[in-house]
Design a protein around this motif. Structure first.
Motif, PDB file in Angstrom:
ATOM      1  N   PHE A   1       0.816  -1.236  -0.014  1.00 51.50           N
ATOM      2  CA  PHE A   1       0.145   0.000  -0.179  1.00 51.50           C
ATOM      3  C   PHE A   1       0.950   1.351   0.009  1.00 51.50           C
ATOM      4  N   CYS A   2       1.955   1.364   1.045  1.00 47.98           N
ATOM      5  CA  CYS A   2       2.849   2.376   0.932  1.00 47.98           C
ATOM      6  C   CYS A   2       3.722   2.527  -0.194  1.00 47.98           C
ATOM      7  N   PHE A   3       3.977   1.419  -0.718  1.00 47.60           N
ATOM      8  CA  PHE A   3       4.822   1.356  -2.131  1.00 47.60           C
ATOM      9  C   PHE A   3       4.282   1.965  -3.366  1.00 47.60           C
ATOM     10  N   GLU A   4       2.953   1.421  -3.632  1.00 45.93           N
ATOM     11  CA  GLU A   4       1.937   1.679  -4.573  1.00 45.93           C
ATOM     12  C   GLU A   4       1.857   3.286  -4.520  1.00 45.93           C
ATOM     13  N   ASN A   5       1.297   3.779  -3.354  1.00 47.68           N
ATOM     14  CA  ASN A   5       1.115   5.244  -3.257  1.00 47.68           C
ATOM     15  C   ASN A   5       2.245   6.078  -3.241  1.00 47.68           C
ATOM     16  N   GLU A   6       3.340   5.566  -2.809  1.00 46.20           N
ATOM     17  CA  GLU A   6       4.640   6.380  -3.084  1.00 46.20           C
ATOM     18  C   GLU A   6       4.937   6.387  -4.439  1.00 46.20           C
TER      19      GLU A   6
ATOM     20  N   PHE B   1       5.262  10.184  -6.222  1.00 45.38           N
ATOM     21  CA  PHE B   1       6.446  10.444  -7.183  1.00 45.38           C
ATOM     22  C   PHE B   1       6.119  10.806  -8.680  1.00 45.38           C
ATOM     23  N   ILE B   2       5.271  10.127  -9.286  1.00 46.07           N
ATOM     24  CA  ILE B   2       4.691  10.374 -10.478  1.00 46.07           C
ATOM     25  C   ILE B   2       4.263  11.844 -10.493  1.00 46.07           C
ATOM     26  N   ARG B   3       3.131  12.002  -9.813  1.00 47.59           N
ATOM     27  CA  ARG B   3       2.380  13.251  -9.329  1.00 47.59           C
ATOM     28  C   ARG B   3       3.348  14.425  -9.138  1.00 47.59           C
ATOM     29  N   GLU B   4       4.094  14.265  -8.492  1.00 50.58           N
ATOM     30  CA  GLU B   4       5.424  15.404  -8.079  1.00 50.58           C
ATOM     31  C   GLU B   4       6.143  15.807  -9.471  1.00 50.58           C
ATOM     32  N   ALA B   5       6.649  14.681  -9.845  1.00 50.35           N
ATOM     33  CA  ALA B   5       7.577  14.976 -11.229  1.00 50.35           C
ATOM     34  C   ALA B   5       6.722  15.443 -12.322  1.00 50.35           C
ATOM     35  N   LEU B   6       5.428  14.951 -12.485  1.00 46.18           N
ATOM     36  CA  LEU B   6       4.788  15.577 -13.844  1.00 46.18           C
ATOM     37  C   LEU B   6       4.348  17.008 -13.414  1.00 46.18           C
ATOM     38  N   GLU B   7       4.050  17.110 -12.207  1.00 47.20           N
ATOM     39  CA  GLU B   7       3.347  18.565 -12.080  1.00 47.20           C
ATOM     40  C   GLU B   7       4.595  19.600 -12.068  1.00 47.20           C
ATOM     41  N   GLU B   8       5.733  19.156 -11.635  1.00 49.57           N
ATOM     42  CA  GLU B   8       6.950  20.100 -11.626  1.00 49.57           C
ATOM     43  C   GLU B   8       7.341  20.443 -13.164  1.00 49.57           C
TER      44      GLU B   8
ATOM     45  N   GLY C   1     -14.824   7.729  -0.226  1.00 51.82           N
ATOM     46  CA  GLY C   1     -13.323   7.593  -0.342  1.00 51.82           C
ATOM     47  C   GLY C   1     -12.934   8.445  -1.470  1.00 51.82           C
ATOM     48  N   GLU C   2     -11.562   8.603  -1.680  1.00 52.15           N
ATOM     49  CA  GLU C   2     -10.779   9.618  -2.525  1.00 52.15           C
ATOM     50  C   GLU C   2     -11.324   9.348  -3.855  1.00 52.15           C
ATOM     51  N   LYS C   3     -12.096  10.365  -4.678  1.00 47.63           N
ATOM     52  CA  LYS C   3     -12.305  10.266  -5.940  1.00 47.63           C
ATOM     53  C   LYS C   3     -11.936  11.395  -6.898  1.00 47.63           C
ATOM     54  N   ALA C   4     -11.020  12.260  -6.438  1.00 48.50           N
ATOM     55  CA  ALA C   4     -10.600  13.430  -7.293  1.00 48.50           C
ATOM     56  C   ALA C   4      -9.348  13.072  -7.856  1.00 48.50           C
ATOM     57  N   ASP C   5      -8.567  12.368  -7.174  1.00 45.59           N
ATOM     58  CA  ASP C   5      -7.125  12.132  -7.780  1.00 45.59           C
ATOM     59  C   ASP C   5      -7.155  10.948  -9.071  1.00 45.59           C
ATOM     60  N   LEU C   6      -6.952  11.541 -10.153  1.00 50.06           N
ATOM     61  CA  LEU C   6      -7.182  10.752 -11.412  1.00 50.06           C
ATOM     62  C   LEU C   6      -6.208   9.578 -11.438  1.00 50.06           C
ATOM     63  N   LEU C   7      -4.714  10.006 -11.007  1.00 48.15           N
ATOM     64  CA  LEU C   7      -3.544   8.948 -11.083  1.00 48.15           C
ATOM     65  C   LEU C   7      -4.211   7.588 -10.025  1.00 48.15           C
ATOM     66  N   GLY C   8      -5.023   7.957  -8.779  1.00 46.33           N
ATOM     67  CA  GLY C   8      -5.259   6.958  -7.992  1.00 46.33           C
ATOM     68  C   GLY C   8      -6.266   6.143  -8.842  1.00 46.33           C
TER      69      GLY C   8
ATOM     70  N   ALA D   1      -5.665   4.917 -11.739  1.00 47.92           N
ATOM     71  CA  ALA D   1      -4.741   4.155 -12.887  1.00 47.92           C
ATOM     72  C   ALA D   1      -4.434   2.881 -12.262  1.00 47.92           C
ATOM     73  N   ASP D   2      -4.294   1.929 -13.018  1.00 44.29           N
ATOM     74  CA  ASP D   2      -4.096   0.518 -12.528  1.00 44.29           C
ATOM     75  C   ASP D   2      -2.564   0.550 -12.113  1.00 44.29           C
ATOM     76  N   PHE D   3      -2.107  -0.280 -11.317  1.00 47.98           N
ATOM     77  CA  PHE D   3      -0.607  -0.546 -10.888  1.00 47.98           C
ATOM     78  C   PHE D   3       0.268  -0.828 -11.999  1.00 47.98           C
ATOM     79  N   GLY D   4       0.002  -1.411 -13.205  1.00 47.61           N
ATOM     80  CA  GLY D   4       0.759  -1.691 -14.118  1.00 47.61           C
ATOM     81  C   GLY D   4       0.844  -0.613 -15.031  1.00 47.61           C
ATOM     82  N   GLN D   5      -0.226   0.161 -14.996  1.00 45.10           N
ATOM     83  CA  GLN D   5      -0.165   1.647 -15.543  1.00 45.10           C
ATOM     84  C   GLN D   5       1.008   2.466 -15.218  1.00 45.10           C
ATOM     85  N   LEU D   6       1.432   2.481 -13.937  1.00 45.37           N
ATOM     86  CA  LEU D   6       2.202   3.530 -13.459  1.00 45.37           C
ATOM     87  C   LEU D   6       3.422   3.217 -14.057  1.00 45.37           C
TER      88      LEU D   6
END
Length: 179
Positions: free
Chosen positions: A54-59, A63-70, A103-110, A112-117
């Motif tokens: 859970f921690c790994f996947e959400n990390e 990581f993706i969110r921060e990099a792409l936003e930047e 539950g959380e519904k706003a985060d589009l990245l949430g 995405a399937d694990f494999g899509q990351l």
């Protein structure tokens, strides 16, 4: 008034009342009591692994969110690979229709399937190449982890060697991104 005073003692490291961990342990013991010892032990073993995943996947998502936003700006979600974006939007639309499901519904990245990351990272490789060792390294580990993750998500027990492989891959990832 008591709570405000007790909070000051807690911040100072002085325990007031029963420890929360004791309460949680008692609740867990009570919830698992109807089941056999072997099943309970296996469940607790899997629960630890689930927590790490859970921690790994959400990390990774963060990581993706921060990099792409930047690198791409606040509209980075609009620039996701089309198939990934379409899939995530569809899953989010379904979740929004299920109004009873909270539950959380706003985060589009949430959504995405694990494999899509891994697909996102590879599609946006220029943003990640200085941190992630190689695309092959990423894809190989994420593919194996996705299979194990899906096994866990469907309440199947893994062998001890698989536990070790997952812990090793997560440790490799954490070293690569500096956690």
């Amino acid at each position: 008034m008591f709570e405000a005073e007790a909070d000051a003692f807690r911040r100072a490291g002085i325990q007031i009342g029963a420890a929360a961990s004791d309460d949680e342990e008692n609740l867990m013991r009570e919830a698992l009591a109807p089941f056999g010892v072997a099943r309970r032990n296996r469940a607790l073993e899997m629960a630890r692994l689930y927590a790490v995943l859970f921690c790994f996947e959400n990390e990774i998502r963060e990581f993706i969110r921060e990099a792409l936003e930047e690198k791409e700006g606040l509209d980075w979600q609009d620039k996701l690979p089309p198939k990934v974006k379409e899939h995530a939007e569809g899953r989010r639309a379904t979740a929004l229709k299920d109004t009873w499901l909270e539950g959380e519904k706003a985060d589009l990245l949430g959504f995405a399937d694990f494999g899509q990351l891994a697909q996102i990272i590879i599609a946006k490789w220029d943003h990640f190449k200085d941190v992630v060792p190689t695309q092959h390294w990423l894809k190989q580990r994420m593919d194996e982890m996705e299979k194990a993750r899906n096994f866990i998500a469907h309440n199947r027990m893994l062998l001890p060697s698989e536990f070790q492989r997952l812990y090793m891959y997560i440790a490799d990832w954490n070293r690569a991104i500096g956690l």
